[in-house]
Design a protein around this motif. Structure first.
Motif, PDB file in Angstrom:
ATOM      1  N   GLU A 163       0.831  -1.203   0.000  1.00 36.03           N
ATOM      2  CA  GLU A 163       0.000   0.000   0.000  1.00 36.03           C
ATOM      3  C   GLU A 163       0.866   1.255   0.000  1.00 36.03           C
ATOM      4  O   GLU A 163       1.834   1.363   0.773  1.00 36.03           O
ATOM      5  N   LEU A 164       0.522   2.207  -0.818  1.00 36.67           N
ATOM      6  CA  LEU A 164       1.246   3.467  -0.905  1.00 36.67           C
ATOM      7  C   LEU A 164       1.227   4.185   0.449  1.00 36.67           C
ATOM      8  O   LEU A 164       0.168   4.372   1.052  1.00 36.67           O
ATOM      9  N   GLY A 165       2.402   4.557   0.936  1.00 40.40           N
ATOM     10  CA  GLY A 165       2.513   5.312   2.182  1.00 40.40           C
ATOM     11  C   GLY A 165       2.468   4.484   3.445  1.00 40.40           C
ATOM     12  O   GLY A 165       2.642   5.024   4.539  1.00 40.40           O
ATOM     13  N   ASN A 166       2.258   3.178   3.322  1.00 47.73           N
ATOM     14  CA  ASN A 166       2.195   2.319   4.514  1.00 47.73           C
ATOM     15  C   ASN A 166       3.617   1.945   4.933  1.00 47.73           C
ATOM     16  O   ASN A 166       4.346   1.287   4.187  1.00 47.73           O
ATOM     17  N   GLU A 167       4.014   2.359   6.134  1.00 47.23           N
ATOM     18  CA  GLU A 167       5.390   2.168   6.582  1.00 47.23           C
ATOM     19  C   GLU A 167       5.740   0.695   6.747  1.00 47.23           C
ATOM     20  O   GLU A 167       6.859   0.272   6.458  1.00 47.23           O
ATOM     21  N   TYR A 168       4.775  -0.082   7.219  1.00 42.22           N
ATOM     22  CA  TYR A 168       5.014  -1.520   7.401  1.00 42.22           C
ATOM     23  C   TYR A 168       5.246  -2.191   6.054  1.00 42.22           C
ATOM     24  O   TYR A 168       6.259  -2.870   5.846  1.00 42.22           O
ATOM     25  N   ASP A 169       4.322  -1.999   5.117  1.00 40.08           N
ATOM     26  CA  ASP A 169       4.418  -2.635   3.805  1.00 40.08           C
ATOM     27  C   ASP A 169       5.732  -2.280   3.101  1.00 40.08           C
ATOM     28  O   ASP A 169       6.481  -3.155   2.648  1.00 40.08           O
ATOM     29  N   ASN A 170       5.988  -1.001   3.007  1.00 39.70           N
ATOM     30  CA  ASN A 170       7.132  -0.549   2.226  1.00 39.70           C
ATOM     31  C   ASN A 170       8.463  -0.841   2.897  1.00 39.70           C
ATOM     32  O   ASN A 170       9.460  -1.125   2.222  1.00 39.70           O
ATOM     33  N   GLY A 171       8.465  -0.816   4.229  1.00 42.29           N
ATOM     34  CA  GLY A 171       9.681  -1.191   4.935  1.00 42.29           C
ATOM     35  C   GLY A 171      10.042  -2.645   4.663  1.00 42.29           C
ATOM     36  O   GLY A 171      11.193  -2.972   4.343  1.00 42.29           O
ATOM     37  N   LEU A 172       9.056  -3.529   4.762  1.00 40.06           N
ATOM     38  CA  LEU A 172       9.313  -4.943   4.518  1.00 40.06           C
ATOM     39  C   LEU A 172       9.711  -5.206   3.068  1.00 40.06           C
ATOM     40  O   LEU A 172      10.594  -6.026   2.790  1.00 40.06           O
ATOM     41  N   MET A 173       9.055  -4.524   2.125  1.00 40.54           N
ATOM     42  CA  MET A 173       9.417  -4.716   0.723  1.00 40.54           C
ATOM     43  C   MET A 173      10.855  -4.285   0.466  1.00 40.54           C
ATOM     44  O   MET A 173      11.585  -4.935  -0.296  1.00 40.54           O
ATOM     45  N   ASN A 174      11.287  -3.215   1.099  1.00 36.90           N
ATOM     46  CA  ASN A 174      12.658  -2.747   0.920  1.00 36.90           C
ATOM     47  C   ASN A 174      13.669  -3.755   1.467  1.00 36.90           C
ATOM     48  O   ASN A 174      14.702  -4.019   0.839  1.00 36.90           O
ATOM     49  N   TYR A 175      13.363  -4.309   2.655  1.00 35.80           N
ATOM     50  CA  TYR A 175      14.274  -5.299   3.236  1.00 35.80           C
ATOM     51  C   TYR A 175      14.309  -6.574   2.392  1.00 35.80           C
ATOM     52  O   TYR A 175      15.369  -7.181   2.200  1.00 35.80           O
ATOM     53  N   PHE A 176      13.141  -6.980   1.885  1.00 33.90           N
ATOM     54  CA  PHE A 176      13.064  -8.152   1.020  1.00 33.90           C
ATOM     55  C   PHE A 176      13.883  -7.904  -0.249  1.00 33.90           C
ATOM     56  O   PHE A 176      14.682  -8.753  -0.669  1.00 33.90           O
ATOM     57  N   GLU A 177      13.677  -6.743  -0.866  1.00 35.93           N
ATOM     58  CA  GLU A 177      14.371  -6.417  -2.113  1.00 35.93           C
ATOM     59  C   GLU A 177      15.886  -6.432  -1.926  1.00 35.93           C
ATOM     60  O   GLU A 177      16.627  -7.002  -2.749  1.00 35.93           O
ATOM     61  N   GLU A 178      16.340  -5.813  -0.858  1.00 36.63           N
ATOM     62  CA  GLU A 178      17.780  -5.752  -0.598  1.00 36.63           C
ATOM     63  C   GLU A 178      18.383  -7.152  -0.491  1.00 36.63           C
ATOM     64  O   GLU A 178      19.423  -7.449  -1.096  1.00 36.63           O
ATOM     65  N   ALA A 179      17.713  -8.030   0.263  1.00 36.63           N
ATOM     66  CA  ALA A 179      18.235  -9.386   0.450  1.00 36.63           C
ATOM     67  C   ALA A 179      18.115 -10.216  -0.822  1.00 36.63           C
ATOM     68  O   ALA A 179      19.024 -10.964  -1.180  1.00 36.63           O
ATOM     69  N   PHE A 180      16.980 -10.079  -1.514  1.00 42.91           N
ATOM     70  CA  PHE A 180      16.714 -10.887  -2.708  1.00 42.91           C
ATOM     71  C   PHE A 180      17.669 -10.524  -3.841  1.00 42.91           C
ATOM     72  O   PHE A 180      18.229 -11.406  -4.511  1.00 42.91           O
ATOM     73  N   VAL A 181      17.878  -9.238  -4.051  1.00 45.42           N
ATOM     74  CA  VAL A 181      18.816  -8.781  -5.081  1.00 45.42           C
ATOM     75  C   VAL A 181      20.235  -9.209  -4.715  1.00 45.42           C
ATOM     76  O   VAL A 181      21.036  -9.587  -5.574  1.00 45.42           O
ATOM     77  N   GLY A 182      20.534  -9.171  -3.417  1.00 49.85           N
ATOM     78  CA  GLY A 182      21.852  -9.599  -2.954  1.00 49.85           C
ATOM     79  C   GLY A 182      22.129 -11.064  -3.240  1.00 49.85           C
ATOM     80  O   GLY A 182      23.284 -11.476  -3.410  1.00 49.85           O
ATOM     81  N   LEU A 183      21.074 -11.849  -3.303  1.00 52.24           N
ATOM     82  CA  LEU A 183      21.213 -13.270  -3.619  1.00 52.24           C
ATOM     83  C   LEU A 183      21.316 -13.524  -5.120  1.00 52.24           C
ATOM     84  O   LEU A 183      21.607 -14.645  -5.548  1.00 52.24           O
ATOM     85  N   GLY A 184      21.041 -12.502  -5.922  1.00 57.75           N
ATOM     86  CA  GLY A 184      21.106 -12.646  -7.376  1.00 57.75           C
ATOM     87  C   GLY A 184      19.768 -12.545  -8.079  1.00 57.75           C
ATOM     88  O   GLY A 184      19.684 -12.732  -9.291  1.00 57.75           O
ATOM     89  N   GLY A 185      18.696 -12.229  -7.336  1.00 58.11           N
ATOM     90  CA  GLY A 185      17.369 -12.119  -7.919  1.00 58.11           C
ATOM     91  C   GLY A 185      17.072 -10.725  -8.429  1.00 58.11           C
ATOM     92  O   GLY A 185      17.841  -9.782  -8.207  1.00 58.11           O
ATOM     93  N   THR A 186      15.945 -10.590  -9.125  1.00 57.90           N
ATOM     94  CA  THR A 186      15.480  -9.285  -9.595  1.00 57.90           C
ATOM     95  C   THR A 186      14.056  -9.060  -9.099  1.00 57.90           C
ATOM     96  O   THR A 186      13.312 -10.021  -8.859  1.00 57.90           O
TER      97      THR A 186
END
Length: 410
Positions: free
Chosen positions: A193-216
């Motif tokens: 959800e746009l502006g939701n701190e919980y949603d966007n915080g988790l997506m950012n942490y997921f993205e950082e780890a997933f990209v670090g593993l070699g994903g897109t």
């Protein structure tokens, strides 16, 4: 420094040593019990009463989760309705305040608990409401124990907000590792959800780890009060996503899962702790939806607790309704149960009902709960946790099955 200051405050109060240990698990009440209501009732006149605030969303998008979290506290209060503080026995009264799943409403609900004279607060389900109410509790010098509010901002810079759950950097990394290593995903579609701190915080942490593993990743935000997710799920399909990660509220996740069912979507849907809810599970019933969530407690981990709590759920129609209409055990309920006993340990250690003494005592509380060992770090008052559990929806039987536990080193 926080710990030193807190201990100094405690020296002016009567001190009692904290006795740690597992909470009792007793038989639940008989059929048609009113246990669910008794926790909020006034204690008999003449009794010594200590008030514990319940800061939860009992309505709104996260109302289903808030009710389940509260249900765990009510069960604990039913089993242990009194506590000895400074050599005197007190009746424990739970005082609920509905934050309505809203950061805007949260300060008002928090102020209500302050006016009620509570000694400590439990909750909330939902990080945004916890963050919004934090300054109110801090200003009143009343400690709050977060139960499942996982965003780091909840406790950061606030000596009066603690928590017993793992944090989103850990949870996001766990889910990224699971998607990449267990599901074999290399392309992930992230939705929040746009502006939701919980949603966007988790997506950012997921993205950082997933990209670090070699994903897109491809990442989208939907507007508040959105009710049609067709374009988003179609995009995930068209872009060849191997997994959909949507750490959203119960209200949104039930819509997304129901739509995935109608579409015959087979891409695994990966959710955070908010999706560990009976209504979300029910939305996937009798379908090919592959739903997996991270959570705080695995069903069956403590058979004695599970049996007693299921009996409690079934002991009244209100309990059953508040649990989503069945007796599946939600991890947030077990966390609410443990949070209640952590509060009791703090009260015993403080030797007083004074909120500043309780806050000072909390830093050193250690408690072996149903969900594991609970202790707080001396920086932010965050729980020291290293394990999350994965649950997989058994859509044919409308229940969850274990997907194992996940850990992240460091």
């Amino acid at each position: 420094m926080k710990k030193v200051i807190a201990l100094a405050l405690a020296l002016i109060m009567v001190f009692a040593l904290c006795a740690c240990g597992g909470a009792p698990v007793a038989e639940a009440p008989a059929e048609d019990s009113s246990a669910a209501d008794s926790s909020a009732a006034e204690a008999p006149a003449g009794e010594n009463v200590v008030k514990i605030g319940v800061f939860e969303p009992l309505t709104g998008d996260s109302g289903a989760g808030g009710k389940q979290e509260y249900l765990g506290m009510q069960y604990a209060n039913y089993l242990t309705p009194t506590v000895e503080i400074g050599g005197v026995e007190y009746t424990v009264q739970l005082v609920p305040a509905d934050n309505a799943s809203s950061a805007d409403r949260a300060p008002t609900a928090a102020a209500q608990l302050v006016s009620e004279g509570v000694s400590v607060v439990l909750g909330t389900y939902g990080s945004s409401a916890a963050i919004a109410a934090g300054p109110t509790f801090e200003g009143a010098q009343i400690p709050a124990i977060g139960v499942t509010c996982t965003n780091p901002q909840v406790t950061a810079g606030n000596d009066y907000y603690f928590r017993i759950c793992f944090l989103d950097p850990f949870q996001g990394t766990v889910l990224a590792n699971y998607a990449f290593e267990q599901l074999g995903a290399t392309k992930a579609y992230l939705l929040g959800e746009l502006g939701n701190e919980y949603d966007n915080g988790l997506m950012n942490y997921f993205e950082e780890a997933f990209v670090g593993l070699g994903g897109t990743v491809t990442k989208d935000n939907f507007p508040q009060n959105n009710s049609d997710f067709t374009s988003y799920l179609n995009k995930a399909q068209s872009e060849g996503a191997d997994v959909i990660f949507c750490p959203v509220s119960i209200a949104y996740s039930t819509q997304i899962v129901a739509l995935a069912k109608d579409m015959g979507l087979t891409i695994p849907i990966l959710g955070s702790d908010t999706l560990d809810n009976n209504t979300v599970l029910e939305a996937a019933q009798d379908s090919s939806v592959d739903l997996r969530v991270s959570t705080f407690y695995a069903d069956g981990a403590n058979p004695e607790f599970d049996a007693g709590f299921k009996e409690f759920i079934n002991s009244s129609s209100e309990n059953l309704t508040n649990n989503g209409g069945n007796d599946n055990i939600a991890a947030v309920s077990v966390m609410g149960y443990d949070a209640y006993y952590v509060a009791l340990e703090a009260l015993k250690a403080a030797g007083s009902t004074d909120s500043t003494a309780v806050q000072a005592a909390l830093w050193d509380v250690q408690y072996d709960g149903v969900t594991g060992s609970i202790a707080f770090d001396d920086v932010n008052g965050d729980a020291v946790r290293d394990t999350a559990f994965i649950k997989i929806a058994d859509t044919a039987n409308n229940t969850w099955v274990s997907g194992g536990s996940q850990q992240v080193a460091g």
